[in-house]
Design an enzyme around this catalytic site. Structure first.
Site, mmCIF file in Angstrom:
data_model
loop_
_atom_site.group_PDB
_atom_site.id
_atom_site.type_symbol
_atom_site.label_atom_id
_atom_site.label_comp_id
_atom_site.label_asym_id
_atom_site.label_seq_id
_atom_site.Cartn_x
_atom_site.Cartn_y
_atom_site.Cartn_z
ATOM 1 N N ASP A 99 0.838 -1.201 0.000
ATOM 2 C CA ASP A 99 0.000 0.000 0.000
ATOM 3 C C ASP A 99 0.875 1.253 0.000
ATOM 4 O O ASP A 99 2.033 1.215 0.420
ATOM 5 C CB ASP A 99 -0.855 0.053 1.278
ATOM 6 C CG ASP A 99 -1.809 -1.113 1.372
ATOM 7 O OD1 ASP A 99 -2.137 -1.687 0.325
ATOM 8 O OD2 ASP A 99 -2.192 -1.437 2.505
ATOM 9 N N ARG A 100 0.247 2.349 -0.349
ATOM 10 C CA ARG A 100 0.983 3.616 -0.441
ATOM 11 C C ARG A 100 1.734 3.960 0.847
ATOM 12 O O ARG A 100 2.873 4.412 0.808
ATOM 13 C CB ARG A 100 -0.022 4.724 -0.764
ATOM 14 C CG ARG A 100 0.631 6.034 -0.956
ATOM 15 C CD ARG A 100 -0.316 6.956 -1.635
ATOM 16 N NE ARG A 100 -0.742 7.949 -0.681
ATOM 17 C CZ ARG A 100 -1.220 9.130 -1.021
ATOM 18 N NH1 ARG A 100 -1.380 9.433 -2.286
ATOM 19 N NH2 ARG A 100 -1.563 9.987 -0.113
#
Ligand code: URA
Length: 230
Positions: A99-100
């Site tokens: 994920d970011r």
């Protein structure tokens, strides 16, 4: 390997672009017209419009992914991607995704078969996460995480879970479902505050600071291949 993969590896075009070149009759293999189903090996003489090309060398990179970077090769919104962080003239793409705001170990490579197997659930590659959570999970929560929790895409497989501190746990998973750690911790009522992948297939970040990367050593690549039966 297939002719389109060979051309893509050489940086001539994407696989789809390579298919177009092949269909247009612009590619020859050892003097004969290449077809979509032509297989080639390193020693073959492959030419595009009569110009000889060579496949790019294989490259395997370990990045310590920083927060705020997107795990994709190209982001339509122009946000910084993990690929932007990796320099060098041989392009690599991420194996799986983080994920970011997840940090830590991310492999990038142009080694298609290895990448495919590492990311495939069947090979059960181990991923270890250090997780900081809201609240202080009790023993019951740790046990639930270890035994498996119900998610909307089915129960999670047994995991190795270790307490690292009052609000910190380590999770070792062999699955790789989308946002799995965040969803597991949501399911037990302790949402993730910070998430770092500390190991992937036995590889850690070592001395790399967030945003730094290194090329894998030959024996590390060999060990990865062995792990997934290549
Ligand atoms: N699980 C998540 O929830 N996020 C990641 O980035 C990796 C595993």
């Amino acid at each position: 390997m297939r002719l389109n993969a060979y051309l893509a590896r050489a940086g001539v075009a994407s696989r789809r672009g390579a298919d177009e070149l092949i269909k247009a009759g612009r590619v020859t293999v050892n003097g004969a017209r290449g077809e979509l189903n032509t297989f080639v090996e390193r020693a073959d003489d492959v030419r595009v419009d009569g110009r000889a090309i060579a496949p790019q060398r294989l490259r395997h990179v370990l990045l310590n992914k920083p927060r705020g970077t997107i795990t994709t090769a190209r982001d339509p919104e122009g946000r910084p991607t993990v690929v932007d962080l990796v320099g060098g003239d041989v392009r690599v793409v991420p194996v799986g995704r983080l994920d970011r705001d997840t940090t830590g170990v991310l492999l990038l490579t142009n080694d298609g078969p290895l990448s495919h197997r590492l990311a495939h659930p069947r090979y059960e590659v181990e991923k270890v996460y250090a997780v900081e959570v809201e609240g202080e999970p009790g023993d019951d929560v740790v046990r639930r995480l270890a035994e498996g929790v119900e998610l909307d895409d089915g129960p999670t497989a047994p995991a190795r879970v270790r307490r690292l501190g009052p609000s910190r746990v380590e999770l070792a998973l062999h699955e790789g479902r989308n946002r799995q750690v965040r969803r597991m911790l949501d399911a037990v009522g302790h949402p993730v505050v910070k998430l770092r992948r500390t190991r992937y297939a036995g590889l850690g970040t070592g001395r790399l600071r967030p945003g730094e990367y290194r090329e894998l050593a030959r024996d590390e690549v060999r060990a990865l291949r062995r792990l997934v039966g290549l």
